[in-house]
Design a protein around this motif. Structure first.
Motif, short mmCIF file in Angstrom:
data_model
loop_
_atom_site.label_atom_id
_atom_site.label_comp_id
_atom_site.label_asym_id
_atom_site.label_seq_id
_atom_site.Cartn_x
_atom_site.Cartn_y
_atom_site.Cartn_z
N GLU A 25 -29.45 -10.02 6.11
CA GLU A 25 -29.81 -10.68 5.01
C GLU A 25 -28.54 -10.94 4.13
N LYS A 26 -28.42 -12.22 3.70
CA LYS A 26 -27.31 -12.54 2.94
C LYS A 26 -27.17 -12.16 1.41
N SER A 27 -28.42 -12.16 0.72
CA SER A 27 -28.37 -11.84 -0.57
C SER A 27 -28.25 -10.35 -0.74
N LYS A 28 -27.39 -9.77 -1.47
CA LYS A 28 -27.00 -8.39 -1.72
C LYS A 28 -28.44 -7.85 -2.42
N ILE A 29 -29.14 -8.45 -3.14
CA ILE A 29 -30.37 -7.86 -3.95
C ILE A 29 -31.35 -7.64 -2.89
N ASN A 30 -31.69 -8.82 -1.96
CA ASN A 30 -32.63 -8.65 -0.75
C ASN A 30 -32.00 -7.60 0.24
N PHE A 31 -30.84 -7.64 0.41
CA PHE A 31 -30.32 -6.63 1.36
C PHE A 31 -30.60 -5.23 1.09
N ASN A 32 -30.43 -4.91 0.10
CA ASN A 32 -30.71 -3.48 -0.78
C ASN A 32 -32.26 -3.19 -0.58
N ILE A 33 -33.08 -4.08 -0.93
CA ILE A 33 -34.57 -3.99 -0.67
C ILE A 33 -34.93 -3.89 0.58
N CYS A 34 -34.42 -4.67 1.49
CA CYS A 34 -34.72 -4.38 3.05
C CYS A 34 -34.38 -3.17 3.31
N ALA A 35 -33.06 -2.71 3.22
CA ALA A 35 -32.48 -1.25 3.56
C ALA A 35 -33.40 -0.22 3.06
N ARG A 36 -33.90 -0.33 1.69
CA ARG A 36 -34.81 0.66 1.25
C ARG A 36 -35.96 0.78 1.71
N ASN A 37 -36.55 -0.44 2.20
CA ASN A 37 -37.93 -0.48 2.90
C ASN A 37 -37.88 0.06 4.05
N LEU A 38 -36.91 -0.11 4.95
CA LEU A 38 -36.80 0.31 6.32
C LEU A 38 -36.50 1.83 6.15
N GLN A 39 -35.89 2.26 5.23
CA GLN A 39 -35.36 3.82 4.99
C GLN A 39 -36.73 4.60 4.53
N SER A 40 -37.67 3.85 3.75
CA SER A 40 -39.07 4.58 3.56
C SER A 40 -39.84 4.68 4.40
N LEU A 41 -39.69 4.11 5.63
CA LEU A 41 -40.66 4.34 6.69
C LEU A 41 -40.76 5.75 7.26
N SER A 42 -41.89 5.88 7.71
CA SER A 42 -42.16 7.39 8.32
C SER A 42 -41.01 7.70 9.40
#
Length: 159
Positions: free
Chosen positions: A34-51
């Motif tokens: 993901e190029k957008s730094k904002i969306n990149f951070n959201i994506c990383a948080r979402n993946l890290q939040s998975l069980s």
């Protein structure tokens, strides 16, 4: 084809919802770009939040970079048989979901097909406007098309 135990590449990943789905269906490795730094951070948080994602940190990678440049950096110089930027595995599935007005769609596809990212049996899933068509060429053919409202998914395979 099964997502379980597959290698999954999510290009233009946005919030990472497709990567999260791949993870929940048992993908073995996930790379999200993901190029957008904002969306990149959201994506990383979402993946890290998975069980149990903390136990799989080597299997999940989120990259903040332009997709066109990144795919170009993985292209193979066929004449010299050199790989410009090595990755040690190919992907079973590649999900491509740029903004509908994105002007470099075909160039990204060509970069993928001349890269070390695509294996012989890789399926590239292209999400795009129902009004747009992906054209077959000497590198890929369309294996399936599915429409959902104004969205079309084109499934491409290597020739």
């Amino acid at each position: 084809r099964q997502v379980e135990n597959s290698n999954w590449l999510d290009l233009f990943s946005g919030s990472g919802s497709i990567s999260c789905e791949a993870y929940n269906h048992g993908a073995k490795k996930i790379v999200a770009l993901e190029k957008s730094k904002i969306n990149f951070n959201i994506c990383a948080r979402n993946l890290q939040s998975l069980s149990k994602s903390e136990n799989r940190e080597n299997d999940i990678q989120v990259i903040c970079q332009d997709v066109l440049n990144w795919t170009k950096s993985h292209s193979v110089d066929r004449e010299n048989k050199n790989i410009r930027n090595s990755i040690d595995f190919g992907f079973d599935f590649i999900y491509l979901d740029p903004p509908y007005a994105y002007k470099h769609y075909e160039e990204v596809l060509e970069n993928l097909y001349i890269s070390n990212l695509v294996k012989k049996n890789t399926i590239i899933i292209c999400e795009h406007s129902r009004r747009k068509s992906i054209k077959e060429n000497k590198l890929w053919r369309i294996n399936d098309i599915r429409c959902y409202g104004q969205t079309k998914l084109s499934f491409l395979i290597n020739i």
